[in-house]
Design a protein around this motif. Structure first.
Motif, PDB file in Angstrom:
ATOM      1  N   PHE A  14      -9.032  10.873  -2.304  1.00 39.57           N
ATOM      2  CA  PHE A  14      -9.026   9.530  -2.881  1.00 39.57           C
ATOM      3  C   PHE A  14      -8.570   9.522  -4.332  1.00 39.57           C
ATOM      4  N   GLU A  15      -7.757   8.523  -4.655  1.00 39.38           N
ATOM      5  CA  GLU A  15      -7.369   8.257  -6.029  1.00 39.38           C
ATOM      6  C   GLU A  15      -8.589   7.632  -6.717  1.00 39.38           C
ATOM      7  N   PRO A  16      -8.876   7.974  -7.973  1.00 40.45           N
ATOM      8  CA  PRO A  16     -10.073   7.430  -8.631  1.00 40.45           C
ATOM      9  C   PRO A  16      -9.867   6.003  -9.152  1.00 40.45           C
ATOM     10  N   ILE A  17      -9.555   5.090  -8.232  1.00 39.77           N
ATOM     11  CA  ILE A  17      -9.359   3.679  -8.581  1.00 39.77           C
ATOM     12  C   ILE A  17      -9.850   2.840  -7.409  1.00 39.77           C
ATOM     13  N   ASN A  18     -10.285   1.646  -7.695  1.00 43.67           N
ATOM     14  CA  ASN A  18     -10.744   0.724  -6.661  1.00 43.67           C
ATOM     15  C   ASN A  18      -9.554   0.338  -5.766  1.00 43.67           C
ATOM     16  N   PRO A  19      -9.655   0.553  -4.444  1.00 38.59           N
ATOM     17  CA  PRO A  19      -8.526   0.213  -3.566  1.00 38.59           C
ATOM     18  C   PRO A  19      -8.193  -1.277  -3.553  1.00 38.59           C
ATOM     19  N   VAL A  20      -9.158  -2.131  -3.847  1.00 38.55           N
ATOM     20  CA  VAL A  20      -8.879  -3.571  -3.923  1.00 38.55           C
ATOM     21  C   VAL A  20      -7.917  -3.849  -5.071  1.00 38.55           C
ATOM     22  N   ASP A  21      -8.121  -3.178  -6.185  1.00 36.38           N
ATOM     23  CA  ASP A  21      -7.219  -3.377  -7.325  1.00 36.38           C
ATOM     24  C   ASP A  21      -5.798  -2.922  -7.002  1.00 36.38           C
ATOM     25  N   LEU A  22      -5.676  -1.785  -6.307  1.00 38.79           N
ATOM     26  CA  LEU A  22      -4.349  -1.319  -5.875  1.00 38.79           C
ATOM     27  C   LEU A  22      -3.695  -2.336  -4.946  1.00 38.79           C
ATOM     28  N   TRP A  23      -4.458  -2.831  -3.974  1.00 42.92           N
ATOM     29  CA  TRP A  23      -3.949  -3.785  -2.999  1.00 42.92           C
ATOM     30  C   TRP A  23      -3.510  -5.078  -3.685  1.00 42.92           C
ATOM     31  N   ALA A  24      -4.348  -5.597  -4.561  1.00 48.06           N
ATOM     32  CA  ALA A  24      -4.009  -6.838  -5.269  1.00 48.06           C
ATOM     33  C   ALA A  24      -2.726  -6.670  -6.060  1.00 48.06           C
ATOM     34  N   ARG A  25      -2.580  -5.526  -6.710  1.00 57.77           N
ATOM     35  CA  ARG A  25      -1.361  -5.269  -7.497  1.00 57.77           C
ATOM     36  C   ARG A  25      -0.134  -5.187  -6.593  1.00 57.77           C
ATOM     37  N   GLU A  26      -0.244  -4.445  -5.491  1.00 59.72           N
ATOM     38  CA  GLU A  26       0.891  -4.289  -4.567  1.00 59.72           C
ATOM     39  C   GLU A  26       1.281  -5.611  -3.912  1.00 59.72           C
ATOM     40  N   LYS A  47      -1.401  10.050  18.375  1.00 60.27           N
ATOM     41  CA  LYS A  47      -0.506  10.091  17.220  1.00 60.27           C
ATOM     42  C   LYS A  47      -1.314  10.277  15.939  1.00 60.27           C
ATOM     43  N   PRO A  48      -0.927  11.230  15.109  1.00 66.84           N
ATOM     44  CA  PRO A  48      -1.752  11.604  13.959  1.00 66.84           C
ATOM     45  C   PRO A  48      -1.545  10.737  12.714  1.00 66.84           C
ATOM     46  N   TYR A  49      -2.168   9.569  12.675  1.00 66.93           N
ATOM     47  CA  TYR A  49      -2.147   8.747  11.463  1.00 66.93           C
ATOM     48  C   TYR A  49      -3.229   9.233  10.509  1.00 66.93           C
ATOM     49  N   GLY A  50      -2.925   9.305   9.238  1.00 67.34           N
ATOM     50  CA  GLY A  50      -3.922   9.673   8.239  1.00 67.34           C
ATOM     51  C   GLY A  50      -4.819   8.506   7.884  1.00 67.34           C
ATOM     52  N   VAL A  51      -4.260   7.287   7.993  1.00 67.99           N
ATOM     53  CA  VAL A  51      -5.001   6.070   7.668  1.00 67.99           C
ATOM     54  C   VAL A  51      -4.678   5.023   8.726  1.00 67.99           C
ATOM     55  N   ALA A  78      -1.679   4.112   0.946  1.00 69.38           N
ATOM     56  CA  ALA A  78      -0.924   5.359   0.762  1.00 69.38           C
ATOM     57  C   ALA A  78      -1.195   5.935  -0.626  1.00 69.38           C
ATOM     58  N   GLN A  79      -1.219   5.074  -1.623  1.00 69.70           N
ATOM     59  CA  GLN A  79      -1.521   5.534  -2.985  1.00 69.70           C
ATOM     60  C   GLN A  79      -2.962   6.015  -3.085  1.00 69.70           C
ATOM     61  N   TYR A  80      -3.888   5.231  -2.566  1.00 67.68           N
ATOM     62  CA  TYR A  80      -5.313   5.531  -2.669  1.00 67.68           C
ATOM     63  C   TYR A  80      -5.672   6.860  -2.003  1.00 67.68           C
ATOM     64  N   CYS A  81      -5.044   7.123  -0.860  1.00 64.25           N
ATOM     65  CA  CYS A  81      -5.332   8.361  -0.115  1.00 64.25           C
ATOM     66  C   CYS A  81      -4.351   9.481  -0.428  1.00 64.25           C
ATOM     67  N   LYS A  82      -3.454   9.226  -1.371  1.00 67.17           N
ATOM     68  CA  LYS A  82      -2.458  10.225  -1.777  1.00 67.17           C
ATOM     69  C   LYS A  82      -1.705  10.772  -0.562  1.00 67.17           C
ATOM     70  N   THR A  83      -1.145   9.847   0.222  1.00 69.98           N
ATOM     71  CA  THR A  83      -0.393  10.215   1.412  1.00 69.98           C
ATOM     72  C   THR A  83       0.887   9.392   1.468  1.00 69.98           C
ATOM     73  N   SER A  84       1.742   9.653   2.441  1.00 69.37           N
ATOM     74  CA  SER A  84       2.997   8.910   2.561  1.00 69.37           C
ATOM     75  C   SER A  84       2.787   7.624   3.358  1.00 69.37           C
ATOM     76  N   LEU A  85       3.684   6.692   3.170  1.00 65.36           N
ATOM     77  CA  LEU A  85       3.625   5.443   3.943  1.00 65.36           C
ATOM     78  C   LEU A  85       3.761   5.700   5.439  1.00 65.36           C
ATOM     79  N   GLN A  86       4.461   6.756   5.819  1.00 65.56           N
ATOM     80  CA  GLN A  86       4.624   7.088   7.235  1.00 65.56           C
ATOM     81  C   GLN A  86       3.299   7.491   7.882  1.00 65.56           C
ATOM     82  N   ASP A  87       2.309   7.791   7.067  1.00 62.14           N
ATOM     83  CA  ASP A  87       1.005   8.230   7.552  1.00 62.14           C
ATOM     84  C   ASP A  87      -0.002   7.076   7.642  1.00 62.14           C
TER      85      ASP A  87
END
Length: 109
Positions: A14-26, A47-51, A78-87
């Motif tokens: 996990f990225e040390p930020i509130n995921p709601v804040d990331l989502w609102a920004r995106e 199928k192996p999705y990370g999220v 993807a940012q919050y979990c430090k993974t790719s969008l494909q995941d």
């Protein structure tokens, strides 16, 4: 509302930020009514999705607004979990007026 229920791999960093804040920004939206729940999964098959995220939105919102929110959620997770969008998989469900209970009262829009 919007509400996102997210299931992530046990190895998610996990990225040390509130995921709601990331989502609102995106999504370029106010975070005031957004809710994100993140749960680590125990097992996963297929199928192996990370999220995997279930996104609940009111039917009163336009298709364009729903699109911005679901794509923004995918990018934020993807940012919050430090993974790719494909995941990241986001499944959006539109909720009818009267099908939500908040603080013991039905919510209508």
């Amino acid at each position: 509302m919007p509400v996102a229920h997210c299931i992530v791999t046990e190895t998610c960093q996990f990225e040390p930020i509130n995921p709601v804040d990331l989502w609102a920004r995106e999504a370029k939206q106010s975070p005031d009514e957004m809710t994100v729940t993140v749960v680590r999964r125990c097992q996963h098959f297929g199928k192996p999705y990370g999220v995997i995220a279930n996104l609940y939105l009111p039917t009163a919102w336009s298709k364009n607004k729903a699109s911005v929110l679901q794509v923004g959620l995918a990018r934020a997770l993807a940012q919050y979990c430090k993974t790719s969008l494909q995941d990241v998989l986001v499944i959006t469900r539109m909720v009818e007026s009267g099908c939500v209970v908040e603080a013991g009262e039905e919510v209508f829009w």
